[in-house]
Scaffold this active site. Structure first.
Site, PDB file in Angstrom:
ATOM      1  N   ASP A  10      -5.323  -0.614  -5.300  1.00 11.59           N
ATOM      2  CA  ASP A  10      -4.468  -1.475  -6.055  1.00 11.59           C
ATOM      3  C   ASP A  10      -4.482  -3.090  -5.695  1.00 11.59           C
ATOM      4  O   ASP A  10      -4.639  -3.791  -6.504  1.00 11.59           O
ATOM      5  CB  ASP A  10      -2.971  -1.006  -5.712  1.00 11.59           C
ATOM      6  CG  ASP A  10      -2.907   0.530  -6.323  1.00 11.59           C
ATOM      7  OD1 ASP A  10      -3.513   0.705  -7.284  1.00 11.59           O
ATOM      8  OD2 ASP A  10      -2.242   1.431  -5.691  1.00 11.59           O
ATOM      9  N   HIS A  56       1.871   4.234  -5.214  1.00 11.22           N
ATOM     10  CA  HIS A  56       0.477   4.180  -5.772  1.00 11.22           C
ATOM     11  C   HIS A  56       0.539   5.048  -7.377  1.00 11.22           C
ATOM     12  O   HIS A  56       0.154   6.104  -7.425  1.00 11.22           O
ATOM     13  CB  HIS A  56      -0.658   5.166  -5.051  1.00 11.22           C
ATOM     14  CG  HIS A  56      -2.103   4.934  -5.773  1.00 11.22           C
ATOM     15  ND1 HIS A  56      -2.770   3.898  -6.341  1.00 11.22           N
ATOM     16  CD2 HIS A  56      -2.746   5.981  -6.295  1.00 11.22           C
ATOM     17  CE1 HIS A  56      -3.633   3.934  -6.878  1.00 11.22           C
ATOM     18  NE2 HIS A  56      -3.837   5.641  -7.153  1.00 11.22           N
TER      19      HIS A  56
END
Lengths: 332, 332
Positions: free
Chosen positions: A161, A189
């Site tokens: 990410d 996430h």
């Protein structure tokens, strides 16, 4: 030249695509050093065993002199034995008709047994990176059942990410990725993740320019977040396969930071105990971390703005709910 | 710190599996050095373009700071522009009902056009590694049509065959791959290939033991050759996919040898002009080579035994026939 003692690296989901992208890079010596021999313990479910045998043949045919010994097994109690590192790629694959509860239900028992196995047979100093989704809660399960392993040794990968955010900023600013520092994600996430660039800066020579001076607020809270959340799906759409090479790369980046240290903030999904950001205890949460001497520390001196605090809260709620579901399912 | 000028690396068949295993390793800096930026020119046919876009997204998301610029194209005249290195992975895929003539017929025009493109737009110093099969004859086509490129700059990958031999010897002798030296293959990258270990030795400390003293002659001329020839099929059978990671690794090994030099013999498929082993001119033939200052030399002082000479002759006949077919087809 005295040779170093081999370390042991265990990988679950080793017959999968991320593993295929990861293992050759590890074997080249890129992660643990070109003078560090290792045992490679490859773990997957029964249908993956033939694929693993083929993979081992390819590793042999790559003449990697650092490989000391390789085993292929379905049994985590064999696979995690004496592990110095465990990379948990394997998870129950998501399918279209599955609710989050279904997915948590399928994964909870997997990470329960893996936690127990790590606890029983891995080195107490093992470093564990969980990658399989839902990664935060899978990692939390692992900490719960790996009773002999310090919780600090088990993390969830949220580096992809972060890397995706930096990639996006690099294109937006037309600057090299290496010039962009201190950008990271908070929380889960999942689509709720929040990329925080309020501490980020562009480094050129010795000049640091805050990113908030270079990009518009509207973009930061709008398209930037959205693009990051959707990036995995976009790659899947283009490639016809989900991200493997970039996921493997994020694992290498994450472990390099953890092992060799980093001065800048990096995203790591770590146990929330004793954090200064009002995240309740006993969650695996993506925080900005720095690393030194093989340990991570959550950044202490940041001042999240109100929007960021709101997003942290949203992520907390989501992860508390995931935890509730997962542990409830394990009671049955 | 002054930054190096970017070099240009062109890869055909870039949407395929070998490319996916190769490119991330190149981008990590493993091949050209962690201080050498580069342009990445990714070439494939039209149906691969979406996959290439996805790959580029993943490369961005891997935050590889060495990548200067990336292009995706179907046009070799664009893709090879100013190339310092060209890795030709793409070839017409073999299917079960195809004769060798069919396959040569499909590939000859591909490598004709690529040769012309290299000749017109690549640097004259470009180093070209051909990987797509039938690799020796594909590389020969390339040398023929790349009129402005010295023939010495275009080679066929036969390193995987060598690596597989060393892998097999390592298991047979229960010794590390790095202890086994000077094993190589002669001729065609096909079932006719001959692995020669009559010059090979096991290196332990400063002690060199000839391999012929360690393994039985029956094994050398029987099972050893057979296993090596069948290795690719075995991997395919186990994995359900053909070798990609080990092929990518062999490309890296081959280019490292070529660029950085090697004292020991390595297998390279090179132009046969002026060789001392009675291989006729104008064939791309796997020879034992040493490399220095970015150039290769065919080993001069070896004395192939009678069996080896017979196998060299067999490979010559096969390659002369491939050449005849390929050039005949190009006349139409």
């Amino acid at each position: 030249m005295t040779q170093k003692e081999p370390i042991t690296v265990a990988i679950t989901g080793a017959a999968g695509n991320i593993a295929y992208s990861l293992i050759f890079r590890i074997c080249s010596g890129e992660l643990f050093g070109t003078d560090q021999p290792f045992n490679l313990n490859l773990i997957d479910i029964e249908p993956g065993m033939s694929i693993l045998e083929g993979l081992v043949m390819e590793l042999q045919d790559s003449n990697f002199h650092l490989i000391n010994k390789t085993i292929c097994t379905t049994d985590p109690f064999e696979g995690f034995r004496d592990a110095d590192y465990a990379i948990l790629l394997g998870a129950y694959p998501r399918n279209k008709n599955q609710t989050r509860k279904d997915l948590l239900g399928k994964n909870a028992p997997i990470f329960k047994i893996q936690g127990k196995a790590l606890s029983l047979v891995a080195k107490r100093t093992v470093k564990v990176v969980v990658v399989g989704n839902p990664v935060n809660t899978n990692a939390l399960m692992t900490t719960k059942f790996a009773e002999n392993i310090p919780k600090e040794n088990i993390i969830a990968l949220t580096r992809l990410d972060m890397n995706r955010s930096i990639s996006q900023l690099s294109r937006k600013l037309n600057k090299n990725v290496s010039n962009i520092k201190n950008v990271f994600t908070w929380g889960n996430h999942s689509a709720s993740q929040f990329v925080d660039l309020s501490n980020g800066y562009l480094l050129e020579g010795s000049k640091k320019t805050p990113l908030t001076q270079l990009v518009e607020e509207e973009w930061i809270y709008g398209k930037f977040q959205k693009t990051n959340q959707m990036r995995g799906k976009e790659v899947l759409l283009k490639r016809g396969r989900s991200s493997a090479g970039s996921a493997a790369n994020a694992i290498i980046d994450c472990l390099k930071s953890w092992i060799y240290g980093t001065e800048n903030y990096v995203s790591m999904g770590v146990i929330s105990d004793n954090n200064p950001y009002n995240v309740p205890e006993n969650l695996i949460f993506s925080f900005p971390c720095t690393c030194k001497n093989g340990t991570w520390q959550i950044a202490k001196d940041l001042k999240p703005n109100d929007f960021c605090k709101k997003m942290i809260k949203k992520n907390v709620e989501e992860l508390v709910e995931e935890r509730r579901i997962a542990f409830e399912l394990l009671k049955d």
